[in-house]
Design a protein around this motif. Structure first.
Motif, PDB file in Angstrom:
ATOM      1  N   SER A 113      21.984 -52.478  -6.638  1.00 17.69           N
ATOM      2  CA  SER A 113      21.430 -52.078  -5.343  1.00 17.69           C
ATOM      3  C   SER A 113      20.609 -50.803  -5.452  1.00 17.69           C
ATOM      4  CB  SER A 113      22.559 -51.865  -4.328  1.00 17.69           C
ATOM      5  OG  SER A 113      23.380 -50.787  -4.733  1.00 17.69           O
ATOM      6  N   ASP A 114      19.667 -50.671  -4.532  1.00 13.88           N
ATOM      7  CA  ASP A 114      18.866 -49.456  -4.403  1.00 13.88           C
ATOM      8  C   ASP A 114      19.598 -48.520  -3.442  1.00 13.88           C
ATOM      9  OD1 ASP A 114      16.989 -47.492  -3.971  1.00 13.88           O
ATOM     10  OD2 ASP A 114      15.307 -48.869  -3.715  1.00 13.88           O
ATOM     11  N   MET A 115      19.920 -47.325  -3.901  1.00 16.02           N
ATOM     12  CA  MET A 115      20.674 -46.385  -3.074  1.00 16.02           C
ATOM     13  C   MET A 115      19.816 -45.703  -2.011  1.00 16.02           C
ATOM     14  SD  MET A 115      23.962 -46.126  -3.699  1.00 16.02           S
ATOM     15  CE  MET A 115      24.400 -44.452  -3.243  1.00 16.02           C
ATOM     16  N   ASN A 116      18.491 -45.800  -2.137  1.00 12.88           N
ATOM     17  CA  ASN A 116      17.592 -45.197  -1.152  1.00 12.88           C
ATOM     18  C   ASN A 116      17.972 -43.741  -0.878  1.00 12.88           C
ATOM     19  OD1 ASN A 116      15.856 -47.565  -0.314  1.00 12.88           O
ATOM     20  ND2 ASN A 116      17.879 -48.425   0.090  1.00 12.88           N
ATOM     21  N   SER A 117      18.131 -43.405   0.396  1.00 11.20           N
ATOM     22  CA  SER A 117      18.461 -42.024   0.786  1.00 11.20           C
ATOM     23  C   SER A 117      19.945 -41.847   1.067  1.00 11.20           C
ATOM     24  CB  SER A 117      17.664 -41.635   2.034  1.00 11.20           C
ATOM     25  OG  SER A 117      18.015 -42.479   3.125  1.00 11.20           O
ATOM     26  N   CYS A 118      20.775 -42.799   0.630  1.00 13.03           N
ATOM     27  CA  CYS A 118      22.187 -42.785   1.024  1.00 13.03           C
ATOM     28  C   CYS A 118      22.946 -41.552   0.545  1.00 13.03           C
ATOM     29  CB  CYS A 118      22.880 -44.060   0.545  1.00 13.03           C
ATOM     30  SG  CYS A 118      22.550 -45.484   1.613  1.00 13.03           S
ATOM     31  N   TYR A 119      22.559 -40.989  -0.595  1.00 12.46           N
ATOM     32  CA  TYR A 119      23.229 -39.775  -1.064  1.00 12.46           C
ATOM     33  C   TYR A 119      23.090 -38.661  -0.015  1.00 12.46           C
ATOM     34  CZ  TYR A 119      23.298 -41.986  -5.693  1.00 12.46           C
ATOM     35  OH  TYR A 119      23.504 -42.845  -6.739  1.00 12.46           O
ATOM     36  N   LYS A 120      21.867 -38.469   0.455  1.00  7.91           N
ATOM     37  CA  LYS A 120      21.617 -37.431   1.459  1.00  7.91           C
ATOM     38  C   LYS A 120      22.212 -37.813   2.813  1.00  7.91           C
ATOM     39  CE  LYS A 120      17.359 -35.608  -0.591  1.00  7.91           C
ATOM     40  NZ  LYS A 120      15.893 -35.415  -0.400  1.00  7.91           N
ATOM     41  N   ASP A 121      22.155 -39.102   3.144  1.00  5.08           N
ATOM     42  CA  ASP A 121      22.679 -39.554   4.435  1.00  5.08           C
ATOM     43  C   ASP A 121      24.190 -39.346   4.524  1.00  5.08           C
ATOM     44  OD1 ASP A 121      20.102 -40.335   5.000  1.00  5.08           O
ATOM     45  OD2 ASP A 121      20.439 -42.451   4.510  1.00  5.08           O
ATOM     46  N   VAL A 122      24.893 -39.678   3.445  1.00  9.92           N
ATOM     47  CA  VAL A 122      26.350 -39.484   3.415  1.00  9.92           C
ATOM     48  C   VAL A 122      26.676 -37.994   3.517  1.00  9.92           C
ATOM     49  CG1 VAL A 122      28.414 -39.663   1.971  1.00  9.92           C
ATOM     50  CG2 VAL A 122      26.854 -41.609   2.158  1.00  9.92           C
ATOM     51  N   LYS A 123      25.947 -37.187   2.778  1.00  7.24           N
ATOM     52  CA  LYS A 123      26.169 -35.738   2.816  1.00  7.24           C
ATOM     53  C   LYS A 123      26.001 -35.192   4.232  1.00  7.24           C
ATOM     54  CE  LYS A 123      24.577 -31.361   0.831  1.00  7.24           C
ATOM     55  NZ  LYS A 123      23.635 -30.705  -0.110  1.00  7.24           N
ATOM     56  N   LYS A 124      24.967 -35.646   4.919  1.00  6.45           N
ATOM     57  CA  LYS A 124      24.706 -35.174   6.278  1.00  6.45           C
ATOM     58  C   LYS A 124      25.856 -35.517   7.216  1.00  6.45           C
ATOM     59  CE  LYS A 124      21.376 -35.540  10.074  1.00  6.45           C
ATOM     60  NZ  LYS A 124      20.115 -36.178  10.545  1.00  6.45           N
ATOM     61  N   LYS A 125      26.363 -36.743   7.130  1.00  2.00           N
ATOM     62  CA  LYS A 125      27.460 -37.159   8.019  1.00  2.00           C
ATOM     63  C   LYS A 125      28.741 -36.385   7.717  1.00  2.00           C
ATOM     64  CE  LYS A 125      25.046 -39.908  10.419  1.00  2.00           C
ATOM     65  NZ  LYS A 125      24.680 -39.473  11.790  1.00  2.00           N
ATOM     66  N   LEU A 126      28.999 -36.122   6.449  1.00  2.00           N
ATOM     67  CA  LEU A 126      30.181 -35.338   6.090  1.00  2.00           C
ATOM     68  C   LEU A 126      30.067 -33.917   6.630  1.00  2.00           C
ATOM     69  CD1 LEU A 126      30.748 -36.497   2.399  1.00  2.00           C
ATOM     70  CD2 LEU A 126      32.113 -37.122   4.396  1.00  2.00           C
ATOM     71  N   GLU A 127      28.872 -33.348   6.553  1.00  2.00           N
ATOM     72  CA  GLU A 127      28.656 -31.995   7.077  1.00  2.00           C
ATOM     73  C   GLU A 127      28.790 -31.954   8.592  1.00  2.00           C
ATOM     74  OE1 GLU A 127      25.670 -30.278   3.577  1.00  2.00           O
ATOM     75  OE2 GLU A 127      24.834 -31.151   5.407  1.00  2.00           O
ATOM     76  N   GLU A 128      28.578 -33.109   9.240  1.00  2.00           N
ATOM     77  CA  GLU A 128      28.764 -33.201  10.695  1.00  2.00           C
ATOM     78  C   GLU A 128      30.229 -33.423  11.069  1.00  2.00           C
ATOM     79  OE1 GLU A 128      26.255 -36.384  11.906  1.00  2.00           O
ATOM     80  OE2 GLU A 128      24.384 -35.269  11.620  1.00  2.00           O
ATOM     81  N   GLY A 129      31.079 -33.573  10.056  1.00  2.00           N
ATOM     82  CA  GLY A 129      32.498 -33.774  10.303  1.00  2.00           C
ATOM     83  C   GLY A 129      32.905 -35.221  10.466  1.00  2.00           C
ATOM     84  N   ARG A 130      32.000 -36.151  10.163  1.00  2.00           N
ATOM     85  CA  ARG A 130      32.304 -37.578  10.289  1.00  2.00           C
ATOM     86  C   ARG A 130      33.051 -38.086   9.060  1.00  2.00           C
ATOM     87  NH1 ARG A 130      29.933 -40.519  14.379  1.00  2.00           N
ATOM     88  NH2 ARG A 130      28.912 -39.132  15.877  1.00  2.00           N
ATOM     89  N   THR A 131      33.831 -39.142   9.259  1.00  2.00           N
ATOM     90  CA  THR A 131      34.487 -39.827   8.149  1.00  2.00           C
ATOM     91  C   THR A 131      33.546 -40.898   7.612  1.00  2.00           C
ATOM     92  OG1 THR A 131      36.690 -39.460   9.062  1.00  2.00           O
ATOM     93  CG2 THR A 131      36.462 -41.236   7.457  1.00  2.00           C
TER      94      THR A 131
END
Length: 404
Positions: free
Chosen positions: A142-160
């Protein structure tokens, strides 16, 4: 740039973490002549900051920094209590239960979905529609696209966030998040037999479309039409259907199981070992002989690697029928738990043929799509039928002699 030694070697996993880490646009993913994804460097944009090198899971020092918190965990076989969910899942429906819990608690799930051109990509979503598209194994890298940054952003927002992927993708994400608080991240790796070339799979689809004179609408690798164990693939086209199963030497699965079409770095995988780098490991649980458990609809393998993994499994326990198992039983059938795939002797020959002659020619030469292979398979089938008929006749003769 230090990463060039990895890009230009057989070690690159194609995870794309280096591309996502570059703030100058110096790296992009491209498909090489074998159809695998590799990063390519635009030297004029490179600032030699080595941010890419610091997130690469093929670097031992990077891996050593994220290892150590996991343990050799408890092992379970598991089945979703909902039979319909289990039928539409590749194994026992554990991913559905995990993702459902995350979504119900306002979290996000990151998994693999199909693109319109039948390549695959990771997406991060908080909708059931997208989650449902993540169900079922895809086998292709699979192509990870921007998922590394997207996951990081959600974690920084306090999301699971629940992230599912191959072990190398999970390692890449964990390294990428090395300076981010990951208490709310649940890492789940799938037992991986090797990343299949997206380019080869496209050749496979193109050949089916040519034979059928039709266009593909949908692909399902594990339909369970012939049972969970048969790896029955279905390609749904506009006006027709192509189907095949492992027992019939279906071309895709025969080449996949022979390891001809997987990435060369998979033969030196650093993650096919006892020490996992995730919270939970999922896969098929082969080898259970108890028919009251194995109804051939699907059983999941679960290895709990961290306390966090144990906690999330406890929270979905009412959705699963689980039995504690011996890791040795699982490892005897799932070699990817403990060792890397064996590189076939004709691996280089196969890919040289693919590069020189193209996908259609290679499929015909190395699979039952070819006339010679089909004839050989037909002859073997005829011989088998003759042997069975003779055996039945001989038994009847012996029986009549005894009664006479």
């Amino acid at each position: 740039m230090k990463l060039e030694t990895i890009i230009n070697s057989t070690k690159c996993y194609g995870c794309g973490a280096c591309v996502c880490s570059c703030n100058f646009g110096a790296l992009k993913m491209w498909h090489n002549e074998q159809g695998f994804m590799y990063p390519i460097l635009e030297q004029s944009k490179c600032r030699n900051c080595n941010a890419c090198y610091k997130v690469c899971p093929a670097i031992d020092d990077n891996l050593n920094k994220i290892r150590g918190t996991e343990k050799i965990g408890d092992v379970y076989s598991a089945r979703n209590v909902n039979l319909n969910i289990r039928r539409k899942s590749s194994s026992g429906g554990v991913f559905y239960a995990l993702s459902e819990y995350i979504l119900q608690n306002n979290g996000y799930v990151c998994g693999v979905v199909w693109n319109d051109d039948f390549t695959v990509k990771h997406v991060l979503s908080n909708t059931c529609v997208d989650r449902d598209a993540m169900i079922q194994s895809k086998y292709i890298q699979s192509d990870m696209n921007s998922c590394y940054k997207d996951v990081k952003k959600k974690l920084e927002e306090g999301r699971t966030v629940l992230f599912t992927g191959t072990p190398c993708q999970c390692a890449a994400l964990k390294i990428f998040l090395r300076n981010t608080k990951i208490d709310n991240l649940i890492l789940c790796d799938v037992l991986c037999g090797g990343n299949v070339s997206p380019g080869f799979f496209k050749s496979y689809i193109n050949y089916i479309e040519k034979c059928k004179n039709d266009k593909t609408q949908k692909v399902c690798f594990r339909t369970k039409k012939m049972g969970w164990k048969q790896h029955h693939i279905r390609v749904t086209l506009n006006h027709s259907i192509y189907e095949g199963a492992r027992r019939d030497n279906e071309p895709f699965f025969s080449l996949y199981l022979a390891k001809n079409i997987i990435r060369v770095s998979c033969f030196e995988c650093a993650f096919a070992s006892k020490q996992r780098i995730t919270d939970i490991t999922l896969g098929d649980f082969w080898g259970i002989v108890d028919k009251s458990i194995d109804d051939d609809i699907g059983i999941s393998f679960i290895e709990v690697n961290t306390d966090k993994g144990a906690e999330i499994l406890e929270k979905i326990s009412d959705q699963l029928l689980t039995e504690r198992r011996d890791i040795n039983l699982a490892a005897s059938k799932q070699i990817n738990l403990r060792t890397t795939p064996i590189k076939p002797k004709n691996y280089n020959e196969f890919w040289n043929c693919y590069v020189r002659k193209g996908g259609e020619y290679t499929l015909k030469k190395y699979s039952i799509f070819g006339l010679r292979k089909r004839i050989n398979m037909k002859l073997l089938w005829v011989i088998k039928v003759v042997k069975m008929s003779f055996s039945k006749w001989y038994k009847n003769v012996r029986k009549s002699q005894k009664t006479g």
